[in-house]
Design a protein around this motif. Structure first.
Motif, PDB file in Angstrom:
ATOM      1  N   PRO A   1       0.478   3.766   8.296  1.00  8.56           N
ATOM      2  CA  PRO A   1       0.284   3.076   7.416  1.00  8.56           C
ATOM      3  C   PRO A   1      -1.983   3.142   6.729  1.00  8.56           C
ATOM      4  N   VAL A   2      -2.311   4.333   7.755  1.00  6.01           N
ATOM      5  CA  VAL A   2      -3.433   4.960   6.970  1.00  6.01           C
ATOM      6  C   VAL A   2      -3.994   5.344   5.874  1.00  6.01           C
ATOM      7  N   LEU A   3      -2.383   6.272   6.214  1.00  9.27           N
ATOM      8  CA  LEU A   3      -2.482   7.404   5.096  1.00  9.27           C
ATOM      9  C   LEU A   3      -2.034   7.094   4.023  1.00  9.27           C
ATOM     10  N   TRP A   4      -0.992   5.643   3.847  1.00 11.02           N
ATOM     11  CA  TRP A   4      -0.649   5.081   2.641  1.00 11.02           C
ATOM     12  C   TRP A   4      -2.080   4.379   2.247  1.00 11.02           C
TER      13      TRP A   4
ATOM     14  N   ASP B   1       6.601  13.014   0.939  1.00  9.33           N
ATOM     15  CA  ASP B   1       7.843  12.956   1.840  1.00  9.33           C
ATOM     16  C   ASP B   1       7.216  14.366   3.282  1.00  9.33           C
ATOM     17  N   TYR B   2       6.191  14.662   2.505  1.00 10.02           N
ATOM     18  CA  TYR B   2       5.620  15.230   4.573  1.00 10.02           C
ATOM     19  C   TYR B   2       5.009  14.321   4.874  1.00 10.02           C
ATOM     20  N   TYR B   3       4.067  12.943   4.458  1.00 13.85           N
ATOM     21  CA  TYR B   3       3.753  12.348   5.452  1.00 13.85           C
ATOM     22  C   TYR B   3       4.702  10.859   5.112  1.00 13.85           C
ATOM     23  N   ALA B   4       5.595  11.007   5.227  1.00 12.53           N
ATOM     24  CA  ALA B   4       6.889   9.923   4.941  1.00 12.53           C
ATOM     25  C   ALA B   4       7.695  10.513   6.229  1.00 12.53           C
TER      26      ALA B   4
ATOM     27  N   LEU C   1       0.527  -1.328   0.295  1.00 15.80           N
ATOM     28  CA  LEU C   1      -0.152  -0.492  -0.005  1.00 15.80           C
ATOM     29  C   LEU C   1       0.593   1.283  -0.535  1.00 15.80           C
ATOM     30  N   HIS C   2       2.163   1.448   0.798  1.00 17.89           N
ATOM     31  CA  HIS C   2       3.059   2.019   0.829  1.00 17.89           C
ATOM     32  C   HIS C   2       3.255   2.788  -0.608  1.00 17.89           C
ATOM     33  N   ASP C   3       3.839   1.194  -1.294  1.00 19.81           N
ATOM     34  CA  ASP C   3       4.673   1.676  -2.684  1.00 19.81           C
ATOM     35  C   ASP C   3       3.303   2.247  -3.757  1.00 19.81           C
ATOM     36  N   ARG C   4       2.394   2.348  -3.399  1.00 23.75           N
ATOM     37  CA  ARG C   4       1.058   2.412  -4.572  1.00 23.75           C
ATOM     38  C   ARG C   4       1.276   3.897  -3.796  1.00 23.75           C
ATOM     39  N   ALA C   5       0.741   4.042  -2.570  1.00 21.63           N
ATOM     40  CA  ALA C   5       0.307   5.735  -2.281  1.00 21.63           C
ATOM     41  C   ALA C   5       1.929   6.683  -2.981  1.00 21.63           C
ATOM     42  N   LYS C   6       3.038   5.972  -2.365  1.00 25.61           N
ATOM     43  CA  LYS C   6       4.101   6.701  -3.416  1.00 25.61           C
ATOM     44  C   LYS C   6       3.877   7.206  -4.833  1.00 25.61           C
ATOM     45  N   GLU C   7       3.647   5.932  -5.460  1.00 24.54           N
ATOM     46  CA  GLU C   7       3.277   6.509  -7.053  1.00 24.54           C
ATOM     47  C   GLU C   7       1.782   7.214  -7.741  1.00 24.54           C
ATOM     48  N   LEU C   8       1.471   7.040  -6.619  1.00 25.13           N
ATOM     49  CA  LEU C   8      -0.226   8.488  -6.672  1.00 25.13           C
ATOM     50  C   LEU C   8       0.346   9.593  -6.456  1.00 25.13           C
ATOM     51  N   LEU C   9       0.780   9.631  -4.846  1.00 24.58           N
ATOM     52  CA  LEU C   9       0.637  11.341  -4.468  1.00 24.58           C
ATOM     53  C   LEU C   9       2.070  11.662  -5.142  1.00 24.58           C
ATOM     54  N   GLU C  10       1.450  13.384  -5.003  1.00 24.02           N
ATOM     55  CA  GLU C  10       2.796  14.232  -5.108  1.00 24.02           C
ATOM     56  C   GLU C  10       3.788  14.018  -4.633  1.00 24.02           C
TER      57      GLU C  10
ATOM     58  N   HIS D   1      11.527  19.246   9.645  1.00 22.51           N
ATOM     59  CA  HIS D   1      11.222  18.283   9.295  1.00 22.51           C
ATOM     60  C   HIS D   1      11.742  19.054   7.817  1.00 22.51           C
ATOM     61  N   VAL D   2      13.282  18.544   8.069  1.00 26.93           N
ATOM     62  CA  VAL D   2      13.961  18.582   6.801  1.00 26.93           C
ATOM     63  C   VAL D   2      13.453  18.770   5.471  1.00 26.93           C
ATOM     64  N   ARG D   3      12.771  17.033   4.863  1.00 26.91           N
ATOM     65  CA  ARG D   3      12.055  17.109   3.225  1.00 26.91           C
ATOM     66  C   ARG D   3      11.293  18.577   3.143  1.00 26.91           C
ATOM     67  N   ASP D   4      10.665  18.844   4.002  1.00 24.68           N
ATOM     68  CA  ASP D   4       9.479  19.774   3.820  1.00 24.68           C
ATOM     69  C   ASP D   4       9.807  21.091   3.441  1.00 24.68           C
ATOM     70  N   ARG D   5      11.736  20.627   3.687  1.00 24.76           N
ATOM     71  CA  ARG D   5      12.316  22.641   3.422  1.00 24.76           C
ATOM     72  C   ARG D   5      12.803  22.099   3.277  1.00 24.76           C
ATOM     73  N   ARG D   6      13.062  20.900   2.024  1.00 26.43           N
ATOM     74  CA  ARG D   6      14.365  21.469   0.645  1.00 26.43           C
ATOM     75  C   ARG D   6      13.120  20.949  -0.487  1.00 26.43           C
ATOM     76  N   ASN D   7      11.827  20.521   0.191  1.00 24.96           N
ATOM     77  CA  ASN D   7      10.376  20.598  -0.887  1.00 24.96           C
ATOM     78  C   ASN D   7       9.958  21.891  -1.202  1.00 24.96           C
ATOM     79  N   GLY D   8      10.534  23.022  -0.414  1.00 28.67           N
ATOM     80  CA  GLY D   8       9.274  23.987   0.285  1.00 28.67           C
ATOM     81  C   GLY D   8       7.775  23.940   0.396  1.00 28.67           C
ATOM     82  N   PHE D   9       7.763  22.747   1.369  1.00 32.19           N
ATOM     83  CA  PHE D   9       5.866  22.178   1.499  1.00 32.19           C
ATOM     84  C   PHE D   9       6.016  22.889   3.175  1.00 32.19           C
TER      85      PHE D   9
END
Ligand SMILES: Cc1cc2nc3c(=O)[nH]c(=O)nc-3n(C[C@H](O)[C@H](O)[C@H](O)COP(=O)(O)O)c2cc1C
Ligand SMILES: CCCCC(=O)C(=O)O
Length: 359
Positions: free
Chosen positions: A306-309, A21-24, A7-16, A167-175
């Motif tokens: 897991p719920v988010l995935w 990154d924000y979720y994970a 489910l995580h793999d599928r979510a990763k394919e579908l999400l921007e 949240h380093v990933r968010d900083r890098r992504n400008g999220f």
């Protein structure tokens, strides 16, 4: 690999990517994030055999949620970024499986709509409201009124966020903010906020036990504290008369140097076990993780990512899949351990993996 990897793999394919990154993501170097799952992998269970009896029926009595599943939906922000139905899909899936939903103050759907969606599926569905105490007590009081009139049966006060984690990933992504078209719906029309618009959620180091006292004076709902890690704080929580504690490091998103909740649970159980319900979240990914946490003193656990995935992968059906899978896996794990239910789970079932028989 874990129960939800597909489910995580599928979510990763579908999400921007920035939303994934924000979720994970976790805070800083993501040590705590990694440790949450790794700490479960460092523990093993010593099963009992030939004990007879019916299949395990894991149900627990929690504040405002009698007969609940021992796995709760931990509060997570912004479900509409995962799926157009957002929190409504999550609420329906939780209700259908008898799972307590802890609805986030930072939801993209207002709490009254969330509770209504759950109650359409099951009239006695339990929804708890997660709250960040706000420096302005009027704002907190208004949010509590909203949760009460929506029909929430408990409040979960998150205490691990005097500032937002790095949240380093968010900083890098400008999220930094919700994208246009989304809003933190619970924050609408609050004192000091823009008329017809939403107020920002404040995280403030000013917040203290005093704010909690004020909150408890204004509500009859049970109050649980989420994010306690130090046994001394657990003692203070008991002294304050709160109704439960969720041992949590916020999924590794706040203090990165924080230990994994499963590693501190035994100390908290020793400190205050039996005086109030202890719950735990962070890194729970299989039935054996649930059994381990319950054996070490938790009444129940929460799952976040897991719920988010599941939600991103397939909306309500995806969340249902997550909750059904973990539910069945808990039953399997209990049966394999030779225990009939939560009451049978004791700390001597848990040993360090690789202990070489020396302890
Ligand atoms: C994307 C995301 C958003 C979150 N939002 C909140 C929140 O609004 N309030 C809160 O108390 N905790 C929040 N949390 C923390 C979760 O409630 C929970 O502590 C954590 O996710 C549990 O760990 P797990 O994801 O490993 O299961 C959030 C976690 C994630 C991953
Ligand atoms: C103001 C949003 C808070 C969300 C949160 O707690 C998290 O992303 O971990």
């Amino acid at each position: 690999m874990n129960l939800f990897a597909d489910l995580h793999d599928r979510a990763k394919e579908l999400l921007e990517p920035a939303i994934h990154d924000y979720y994970a993501g976790g805070a800083a170097d993501e040590f705590a994030l990694a440790d949450n799952e790794n700490s479960f992998a460092r523990l093993a269970l010593l099963p009992r055999m030939l004990r007879g009896g019916p299949p395990p029926e894991p149900r627990v009595d929690l504040p405002g949620a009698p007969g609940a599943a021992p796995v709760l939906v931990a509060p997570t922000a912004f479900h509409r970024l995962a799926h157009p139905e957002g929190e409504l899909a999550t609420a329906r899936a939780a209700a259908a499986t008898g799972t307590v939903l802890i609805s986030s103050m930072a939801a993209t759907t207002a709490v009254d709509e969330v509770v209504a969606a759950a109650r359409e599926v099951r009239s006695d569905a339990a929804v708890w409201f997660q709250l960040y105490l706000q420096p302005d007590p009027e704002v907190t009081a208004r949010l509590v009124e909203r949760a009460e009139s929506a029909g929430c049966t408990a409040l979960v006060v998150t205490v691990d966020s005097p500032v937002f984690g790095d949240h380093v990933r968010d900083r890098r992504n400008g999220f930094h903010d919700l994208p246009p078209g989304y809003e933190a719906a619970n924050m609408r029309d609050l004192p000091g906020g823009p008329p017809g618009g939403t107020r920002d959620i404040e995280m403030s180091p000013e917040i203290s036990w005093r704010h909690l006292e004020v909150l408890r004076a204004t509500t009859a709902l049970p109050v649980l504290l989420k994010g306690i890690l130090h046994p001394d704080d657990a003692h203070l929580a008991v002294a304050q008369g709160v109704d439960g504690i969720i041992v949590s490091n916020h999924g590794g998103r706040q203090l990165d140097a924080a230990p994994a909740p499963i590693d501190v649970l035994p100390r908290i159980t020793r400190a205050i076990g039996g005086t109030l319900p202890l719950l735990l979240d962070g890194g729970v990914r299989r039935g054996t993780d649930v059994v381990t946490a319950l054996a070490l003193g938790a009444e129940a656990v929460g799952i976040g990512r897991p719920v988010l995935w599941g939600l991103a992968a397939d909306g309500e059906k995806g969340v249902r899949e997550v909750l059904d899978r973990i539910g069945a896996d808990v039953v399997r794990a209990m049966a394999l351990c030779g225990v009939r239910g939560p009451d049978d789970l004791t700390a001597n079932l848990v040993v360090p993996r690789g202990f070489g028989g020396l302890r």
